[in-house]
Design a protein around this motif. Sequence first.
Motif, PDB file in Angstrom:
ATOM      1  N   LEU A  72       0.821  -1.215   0.000  1.00  0.00           N
ATOM      2  CA  LEU A  72       0.000   0.000   0.000  1.00  0.00           C
ATOM      3  C   LEU A  72       0.855   1.265   0.000  1.00  0.00           C
ATOM      4  O   LEU A  72       0.405   2.332   0.431  1.00  0.00           O
ATOM      5  CB  LEU A  72      -0.933   0.003   1.213  1.00  0.00           C
ATOM      6  CG  LEU A  72      -1.972  -1.118   1.269  1.00  0.00           C
ATOM      7  CD1 LEU A  72      -2.870  -0.957   2.483  1.00  0.00           C
ATOM      8  CD2 LEU A  72      -2.817  -1.164  -0.005  1.00  0.00           C
ATOM      9  N   MET A  73       2.080   1.162  -0.490  1.00  0.00           N
ATOM     10  CA  MET A  73       2.976   2.321  -0.501  1.00  0.00           C
ATOM     11  C   MET A  73       2.459   3.435  -1.397  1.00  0.00           C
ATOM     12  O   MET A  73       2.727   4.617  -1.148  1.00  0.00           O
ATOM     13  CB  MET A  73       4.384   1.893  -0.922  1.00  0.00           C
ATOM     14  CG  MET A  73       5.089   1.004   0.089  1.00  0.00           C
ATOM     15  SD  MET A  73       6.703   0.402  -0.464  1.00  0.00           S
ATOM     16  CE  MET A  73       7.587   1.944  -0.676  1.00  0.00           C
ATOM     17  N   ARG A  74       1.698   3.107  -2.431  1.00  0.00           N
ATOM     18  CA  ARG A  74       1.167   4.124  -3.334  1.00  0.00           C
ATOM     19  C   ARG A  74       0.092   4.974  -2.674  1.00  0.00           C
ATOM     20  O   ARG A  74      -0.279   6.029  -3.194  1.00  0.00           O
ATOM     21  CB  ARG A  74       0.605   3.463  -4.584  1.00  0.00           C
ATOM     22  CG  ARG A  74      -0.606   2.563  -4.335  1.00  0.00           C
ATOM     23  CD  ARG A  74      -1.012   1.808  -5.593  1.00  0.00           C
ATOM     24  NE  ARG A  74       0.031   0.865  -6.005  1.00  0.00           N
ATOM     25  CZ  ARG A  74      -0.025   0.161  -7.135  1.00  0.00           C
ATOM     26  NH1 ARG A  74      -1.036   0.323  -7.963  1.00  0.00           N
ATOM     27  NH2 ARG A  74       0.946  -0.682  -7.427  1.00  0.00           N
ATOM     28  N   PHE A  75      -0.411   4.526  -1.507  1.00  0.00           N
ATOM     29  CA  PHE A  75      -1.475   5.258  -0.810  1.00  0.00           C
ATOM     30  C   PHE A  75      -0.974   5.916   0.475  1.00  0.00           C
ATOM     31  O   PHE A  75      -1.763   6.235   1.355  1.00  0.00           O
ATOM     32  CB  PHE A  75      -2.619   4.314  -0.468  1.00  0.00           C
ATOM     33  CG  PHE A  75      -3.175   3.554  -1.639  1.00  0.00           C
ATOM     34  CD1 PHE A  75      -3.863   4.212  -2.650  1.00  0.00           C
ATOM     35  CD2 PHE A  75      -2.988   2.186  -1.751  1.00  0.00           C
ATOM     36  CE1 PHE A  75      -4.375   3.520  -3.736  1.00  0.00           C
ATOM     37  CE2 PHE A  75      -3.490   1.481  -2.836  1.00  0.00           C
ATOM     38  CZ  PHE A  75      -4.189   2.150  -3.839  1.00  0.00           C
ATOM     39  N   VAL A  76       0.338   6.141   0.568  1.00  0.00           N
ATOM     40  CA  VAL A  76       0.905   6.648   1.814  1.00  0.00           C
ATOM     41  C   VAL A  76       0.337   8.014   2.177  1.00  0.00           C
ATOM     42  O   VAL A  76       0.204   8.348   3.378  1.00  0.00           O
ATOM     43  CB  VAL A  76       2.448   6.708   1.711  1.00  0.00           C
ATOM     44  CG1 VAL A  76       2.890   7.661   0.624  1.00  0.00           C
ATOM     45  CG2 VAL A  76       3.063   7.080   3.047  1.00  0.00           C
ATOM     46  N   THR A  77      -0.045   8.825   1.192  1.00  0.00           N
ATOM     47  CA  THR A  77      -0.575  10.163   1.475  1.00  0.00           C
ATOM     48  C   THR A  77      -2.088  10.235   1.316  1.00  0.00           C
ATOM     49  O   THR A  77      -2.654  11.331   1.353  1.00  0.00           O
ATOM     50  CB  THR A  77       0.074  11.212   0.551  1.00  0.00           C
ATOM     51  OG1 THR A  77      -0.213  10.882  -0.817  1.00  0.00           O
ATOM     52  CG2 THR A  77       1.576  11.260   0.754  1.00  0.00           C
ATOM     53  N   ASP A  78      -2.737   9.096   1.149  1.00  0.00           N
ATOM     54  CA  ASP A  78      -4.191   9.069   0.964  1.00  0.00           C
ATOM     55  C   ASP A  78      -4.859   8.775   2.303  1.00  0.00           C
ATOM     56  O   ASP A  78      -4.856   7.629   2.757  1.00  0.00           O
ATOM     57  CB  ASP A  78      -4.574   8.006  -0.067  1.00  0.00           C
ATOM     58  CG  ASP A  78      -6.038   8.100  -0.475  1.00  0.00           C
ATOM     59  OD1 ASP A  78      -6.878   8.418   0.391  1.00  0.00           O
ATOM     60  OD2 ASP A  78      -6.359   7.845  -1.648  1.00  0.00           O
ATOM     61  N   PRO A  79      -5.466   9.780   2.949  1.00  0.00           N
ATOM     62  CA  PRO A  79      -6.058   9.540   4.270  1.00  0.00           C
ATOM     63  C   PRO A  79      -7.266   8.617   4.222  1.00  0.00           C
ATOM     64  O   PRO A  79      -7.493   7.847   5.165  1.00  0.00           O
ATOM     65  CB  PRO A  79      -6.445  10.943   4.752  1.00  0.00           C
ATOM     66  CG  PRO A  79      -6.570  11.759   3.507  1.00  0.00           C
ATOM     67  CD  PRO A  79      -5.588  11.188   2.543  1.00  0.00           C
ATOM     68  N   LEU A  80      -8.055   8.643   3.152  1.00  0.00           N
ATOM     69  CA  LEU A  80      -9.252   7.814   3.095  1.00  0.00           C
ATOM     70  C   LEU A  80      -8.895   6.333   3.033  1.00  0.00           C
ATOM     71  O   LEU A  80      -9.448   5.517   3.768  1.00  0.00           O
ATOM     72  CB  LEU A  80     -10.114   8.207   1.895  1.00  0.00           C
ATOM     73  CG  LEU A  80     -11.483   7.508   1.809  1.00  0.00           C
ATOM     74  CD1 LEU A  80     -12.301   7.789   3.061  1.00  0.00           C
ATOM     75  CD2 LEU A  80     -12.242   7.972   0.564  1.00  0.00           C
ATOM     76  N   ALA A 137      -1.403  -6.502  11.468  1.00  0.00           N
ATOM     77  CA  ALA A 137      -2.017  -6.469  10.138  1.00  0.00           C
ATOM     78  C   ALA A 137      -1.003  -6.781   9.044  1.00  0.00           C
ATOM     79  O   ALA A 137      -1.182  -7.708   8.280  1.00  0.00           O
ATOM     80  CB  ALA A 137      -2.652  -5.117   9.896  1.00  0.00           C
ATOM     81  N   GLY A 138       0.069  -6.018   8.933  1.00  0.00           N
ATOM     82  CA  GLY A 138       1.120  -6.367   7.994  1.00  0.00           C
ATOM     83  C   GLY A 138       1.163  -5.575   6.710  1.00  0.00           C
ATOM     84  O   GLY A 138       2.028  -5.812   5.871  1.00  0.00           O
ATOM     85  N   PHE A 139       0.237  -4.617   6.503  1.00  0.00           N
ATOM     86  CA  PHE A 139       0.376  -3.727   5.343  1.00  0.00           C
ATOM     87  C   PHE A 139       1.507  -2.737   5.613  1.00  0.00           C
ATOM     88  O   PHE A 139       1.845  -2.460   6.766  1.00  0.00           O
ATOM     89  CB  PHE A 139      -0.915  -2.948   5.094  1.00  0.00           C
ATOM     90  CG  PHE A 139      -2.076  -3.801   4.661  1.00  0.00           C
ATOM     91  CD1 PHE A 139      -2.110  -4.360   3.398  1.00  0.00           C
ATOM     92  CD2 PHE A 139      -3.125  -4.047   5.530  1.00  0.00           C
ATOM     93  CE1 PHE A 139      -3.186  -5.137   2.998  1.00  0.00           C
ATOM     94  CE2 PHE A 139      -4.209  -4.821   5.138  1.00  0.00           C
ATOM     95  CZ  PHE A 139      -4.229  -5.378   3.870  1.00  0.00           C
ATOM     96  N   ASN A 140       2.073  -2.182   4.560  1.00  0.00           N
ATOM     97  CA  ASN A 140       3.082  -1.145   4.745  1.00  0.00           C
ATOM     98  C   ASN A 140       2.889  -0.064   3.716  1.00  0.00           C
ATOM     99  O   ASN A 140       2.608  -0.325   2.542  1.00  0.00           O
ATOM    100  CB  ASN A 140       4.498  -1.715   4.652  1.00  0.00           C
ATOM    101  CG  ASN A 140       4.810  -2.322   3.292  1.00  0.00           C
ATOM    102  OD1 ASN A 140       4.372  -3.423   2.983  1.00  0.00           O
ATOM    103  ND2 ASN A 140       5.585  -1.604   2.495  1.00  0.00           N
TER     104      ASN A 140
END
Length: 455
Positions: free
Chosen positions: A193-201, A288-291
């Motif tokens: 999920l590194m592409r969503f690091v700045t996506d608060p939703l 959880a294990g996402f990063n």
Amino acid sequence: MLTAQRPAQWQRRADRGWHPTRMVVGGFAGAVVVGTGLLSLPLATESGRQAHLVDALFTATSAVCVTGLVTVDTGSYWSWFGEAVILLLIQAGGLGIMTLATLFTVLLSQRLGVRAKFLAQAETKALDLAGLRRLVRNIVLFSLVSEAVAAAVLTARLALAYDEPFGQALYHGVFHAISAFNNAGFSPYPDNLMRFVTDPLVSVTVCAAIIIGGLGFPVVFELLREWRKPRGWSVLTRITLAVTGALLALGTVVFTLVEWANPRTFGALGPDDRWLAGFFASAQTRTAGFNSVDIGAMRPESLLASDVLMFIGGGSAGTAGGIKVTTFGLLALVIWAEMRGDQHVNVGYRRAPTANHRQALSVALLGVGAVVAATFTMLSVTRFELDVVLFEVVSAFGTVGLSTGITARLPIPADLALVALMFLGRLGPLTFATALALRDRRRRFAYPEERTIVG
């Protein structure tokens, strides 16, 4: 006389065969075997070739034990069939093999036998057998509704903000919702999920699903019933909420401050995004294990903080692993009571029994022993440094799934060690030991008491 005793002996032996915790272990082992077989089919890989047996076993164990560690990339290596198998294994592992079996028994026969009740009690950690059929039904319904809500939010976000086709957005939304609620950490994206690091939703939705799933069903159900009456909350709910909140806040502060100036992790982000990434990292260590950033680029202080948080884990009877926040919180209260000279450990207006103290100590020490033994084994068969090996081991034991990137480069003996550790971590050290013990031993006498020097 021997004839009269024989039926009783046979009954005791039969009882041993369906000991609840042993059946739970057998159920999870059976799911791993079935999952390994399905993932070994040529249909399960993108290339159409049969997967290596160790890769299939590792992935199946990681999915059933809702861990998230992988030896091959989920999105590029496994086909749609393989990913569907992984998703079903995650769902089955999260809800619990015995919980699902009890549900099917209810649906098919509309009757719940005594043995089925004991099996469900062992898996759901229910404190009594009354209303167990309703409990199992509520667990399944609550899980499905929570996953559906998270999936809807993620699907809409991926379709509207990232221009993914609706079918693909729906698939990714459902996949990540199930993986998040069950604290698995699997992702079909190559960068997780590194592409969503700045996506608060996206970040907050995933974290919310993780936290809710990791609190534990008894706590969630009690909060839904008694959220207006906190003075009447049980000891379990009080400890779970207090320790979970404290660890989430502490982890957010530690990760954000330590990685604030690290150009390879948080340093390239804006101030608000750094706090968001810190909160996301703290929530992931709830098992959880996402990063959302490169774990291998984190500073040693962050890796050590992650080790501690992953080892503690989440709530009892939930989808999280580790020794559980109740174990950690109860041991902290025992230490506090001992320092104050109190004879009893009190939580609010309740007193924790001595048996709970022994159980918490047993779980913690068995967990430490398992981590130390696995770390020693991994160091013996690999050339990696202690900090990354320890991180990998604690991540497997806590069924977290976070990795510094060494999982795919481990030799087969190390992979098998992690498989055993994930299995042990999902079931819980005390549950596993009880399953092997068959029955409790009760003595009809007690030795004289004698104090010894401690410390």
